[in-house]
Design an enzyme around this catalytic site. Structure first.
Site, PDB file in Angstrom:
ATOM      1  N   ASP A  47       0.848  -1.198   0.000  1.00  0.00           N
ATOM      2  CA  ASP A  47       0.000   0.000   0.000  1.00  0.00           C
ATOM      3  C   ASP A  47       0.888   1.255   0.000  1.00  0.00           C
ATOM      4  O   ASP A  47       0.396   2.380  -0.082  1.00  0.00           O
ATOM      5  CB  ASP A  47      -1.001  -0.004   1.167  1.00  0.00           C
ATOM      6  CG  ASP A  47      -0.340   0.040   2.524  1.00  0.00           C
ATOM      7  OD1 ASP A  47       0.902  -0.088   2.598  1.00  0.00           O
ATOM      8  OD2 ASP A  47      -1.058   0.203   3.530  1.00  0.00           O
ATOM      9  N   SER A  48       2.212   1.047   0.029  1.00  0.00           N
ATOM     10  CA  SER A  48       3.155   2.154  -0.201  1.00  0.00           C
ATOM     11  C   SER A  48       2.932   2.749  -1.594  1.00  0.00           C
ATOM     12  O   SER A  48       3.465   3.809  -1.911  1.00  0.00           O
ATOM     13  CB  SER A  48       4.607   1.674  -0.054  1.00  0.00           C
ATOM     14  OG  SER A  48       4.822   0.493  -0.797  1.00  0.00           O
ATOM     15  N   ASP A  86      -1.174  -6.279  -0.390  1.00  0.00           N
ATOM     16  CA  ASP A  86      -1.136  -5.605   0.912  1.00  0.00           C
ATOM     17  C   ASP A  86      -2.519  -5.052   1.235  1.00  0.00           C
ATOM     18  O   ASP A  86      -3.061  -4.248   0.463  1.00  0.00           O
ATOM     19  CB  ASP A  86      -0.123  -4.453   0.811  1.00  0.00           C
ATOM     20  CG  ASP A  86       0.446  -4.072   2.149  1.00  0.00           C
ATOM     21  OD1 ASP A  86       0.211  -4.796   3.135  1.00  0.00           O
ATOM     22  OD2 ASP A  86       1.156  -3.049   2.199  1.00  0.00           O
ATOM     23  N   LYS A 116      -1.100  -9.563   3.064  1.00  0.00           N
ATOM     24  CA  LYS A 116      -0.371  -9.124   4.262  1.00  0.00           C
ATOM     25  C   LYS A 116      -1.218  -8.080   4.965  1.00  0.00           C
ATOM     26  O   LYS A 116      -1.889  -7.270   4.312  1.00  0.00           O
ATOM     27  CB  LYS A 116       0.976  -8.522   3.845  1.00  0.00           C
ATOM     28  CG  LYS A 116       1.688  -7.763   4.954  1.00  0.00           C
ATOM     29  CD  LYS A 116       3.082  -7.353   4.542  1.00  0.00           C
ATOM     30  CE  LYS A 116       3.177  -5.980   3.925  1.00  0.00           C
ATOM     31  NZ  LYS A 116       2.658  -4.875   4.751  1.00  0.00           N
ATOM     32  N   GLU A 118      -1.251  -5.363   8.625  1.00  0.00           N
ATOM     33  CA  GLU A 118      -0.421  -4.749   9.678  1.00  0.00           C
ATOM     34  C   GLU A 118      -1.048  -4.942  11.058  1.00  0.00           C
ATOM     35  O   GLU A 118      -2.275  -4.881  11.196  1.00  0.00           O
ATOM     36  CB  GLU A 118      -0.280  -3.241   9.415  1.00  0.00           C
ATOM     37  CG  GLU A 118       0.460  -2.922   8.140  1.00  0.00           C
ATOM     38  CD  GLU A 118       0.634  -1.415   7.920  1.00  0.00           C
ATOM     39  OE1 GLU A 118       0.295  -0.611   8.831  1.00  0.00           O
ATOM     40  OE2 GLU A 118       1.108  -1.045   6.845  1.00  0.00           O
ATOM     41  N   GLU A 185       9.283  -4.621  10.493  1.00  0.00           N
ATOM     42  CA  GLU A 185       9.766  -3.371   9.895  1.00  0.00           C
ATOM     43  C   GLU A 185      10.365  -2.441  10.950  1.00  0.00           C
ATOM     44  O   GLU A 185       9.741  -2.189  12.000  1.00  0.00           O
ATOM     45  CB  GLU A 185       8.605  -2.645   9.178  1.00  0.00           C
ATOM     46  CG  GLU A 185       9.039  -1.302   8.589  1.00  0.00           C
ATOM     47  CD  GLU A 185       8.020  -0.666   7.648  1.00  0.00           C
ATOM     48  OE1 GLU A 185       6.968  -1.276   7.380  1.00  0.00           O
ATOM     49  OE2 GLU A 185       8.303   0.460   7.192  1.00  0.00           O
TER      50      GLU A 185
HETATM   51  O1  KIV Z   1       3.369  -1.052   1.673  1.00  0.00           O
HETATM   52  C1  KIV Z   1       4.517  -1.496   1.734  1.00  0.00           C
HETATM   53  O2  KIV Z   1       5.316  -1.410   0.795  1.00  0.00           O
HETATM   54  C2  KIV Z   1       4.906  -2.146   2.976  1.00  0.00           C
HETATM   55  C3  KIV Z   1       6.363  -2.090   3.305  1.00  0.00           C
HETATM   56  C4  KIV Z   1       6.703  -0.742   3.807  1.00  0.00           C
HETATM   57  C5  KIV Z   1       6.720  -3.102   4.292  1.00  0.00           C
HETATM   58  O3  KIV Z   1       4.090  -2.611   3.693  1.00  0.00           O
END
Ligand code: KIV
Length: 285
Positions: A47-48, A86, A116, A118, A185
């Site tokens: 989600d980056s 994500d 994934k 968080e 992280e």
């Molecule tokens: O969104 C992402 O790229 C991530 C990384 C910062 C671990 O979750």
């Protein structure tokens, strides 16, 4: 090109054989394709993308539809690579049911291999429910950007004994809830090393030192594209921002000075057709 897509069992075996894996984020077809050609073991559609593609100041505004759309492009670019979608903010926090439905969307609409999410102890019911739904889920602890407001910013975690103990407790709970792997992280290497020792599942790191089963980096950092800030743990392998700006400048200069396009960039008319065209045009006047 990866000969065969990794499975969770391959990833587990690599951990057991002490074989460090390498993965990277990708958000589009081309980057994913280059990552696959470079032999990446996994790809994260993070989600980056909110910061790296859309220019947001964080990941909170990112939606499920955006993540699905980018994951679909990545799947097309890297058909033989294990891809993780994500889960964005509010796609799993509200209820266990929403978490399962959204994890399912990633699989049905974008063909990911795992998702994934968080958080530690507080997201274990979601991890268990997604896993019970027959999907692979990875935990993500330490610095969790979606809750950077609660953490007081994008800050390293687990730097005191008490804070480290909490991160370790999160790791243990996530494994117990059924995650197939864990991402840690921005924590000190010693803390990640302890987690790796305690867990049977693979423990991957980003900004968590070298005592991991694998390293993740953000593609825009590795390529030197992201210019807003550079976290301490980043190593840039290219400066594509500078190279891209130079290429665009050169193109503009060439057009403005008449250096482009030239003969070699133009299509030729079929031999003898130009006089005929002139004749046709004269006739119609
Ligand atoms: O969104 C992402 O790229 C991530 C990384 C910062 C671990 O979750």
């Amino acid at each position: 090109m990866a000969a065969k897509k990794n499975t969770r069992f391959d990833l587990q075996k690599m951990k057991e054989a002490d074989q460090t894996i390498v993965w990277i984020t990708a958000y589009d077809y081309w980057t994913a394709n280059f990552a696959e050609q470079a032999g990446m073991d996994m790809i994260l559609v993070g989600d980056s993308l909110g910061m790296c593609i859309y220019g947001y100041s964080g990941t909170v505004p990112v939606t499920m539809d955006q993540c699905i759309c980018h994951s679909d492009a990545v799947r097309h670019g890297a058909p033989n690579t294990f891809i993780i979608g994500d889960m964005p903010f509010l796609s799993y926090q509200v209820s266990v049911e929403e978490a399962v439905r959204n994890a399912g969307r990633f699989h049905k609409e974008a063909g990911v291999d795992a998702v994934k999410l968080e958080g530690g102890v507080r997201v274990c019911p979601q991890i268990q429910a997604i896993s019970d739904g027959g999907m692979l889920v990875m935990g993500h602890i330490g610095l969790t950007p979606q809750s950077s407001g609660q953490l007081g910013g994008f800050k390293a975690q687990g730097r005191t004994a008490k804070a480290a103990r909490d991160v370790i407790a999160d790791a243990l709970a996530i494994e117990k809830a059924g995650a197939f792997a864990l991402l840690v992280e921005a924590v000190p290497p010693e803390v990640c090393g302890i987690i790796r020792e305690k867990l049977a599942i693979p423990v991957y790191g980003i900004g968590a030192g070298w005592e991991t089963d694998g390293q993740l980096m953000i593609c825009s950092d590795v390529l030197g594209i992201f210019q807003a800030f550079t976290p301490k743990f980043v190593k840039k392998y290219e400066n594509l921002a500078e190279k891209t700006i130079n290429a665009f400048r050169q193109y503009a200069e060439d057009v403005r000075s008449g250096q482009f396009p030239k003969e070699e960039h133009a299509y030729k008319m079929v031999e003898g057709e130009l006089p005929k065209l002139k004749h046709l045009l004269d006739e119609s006047e």
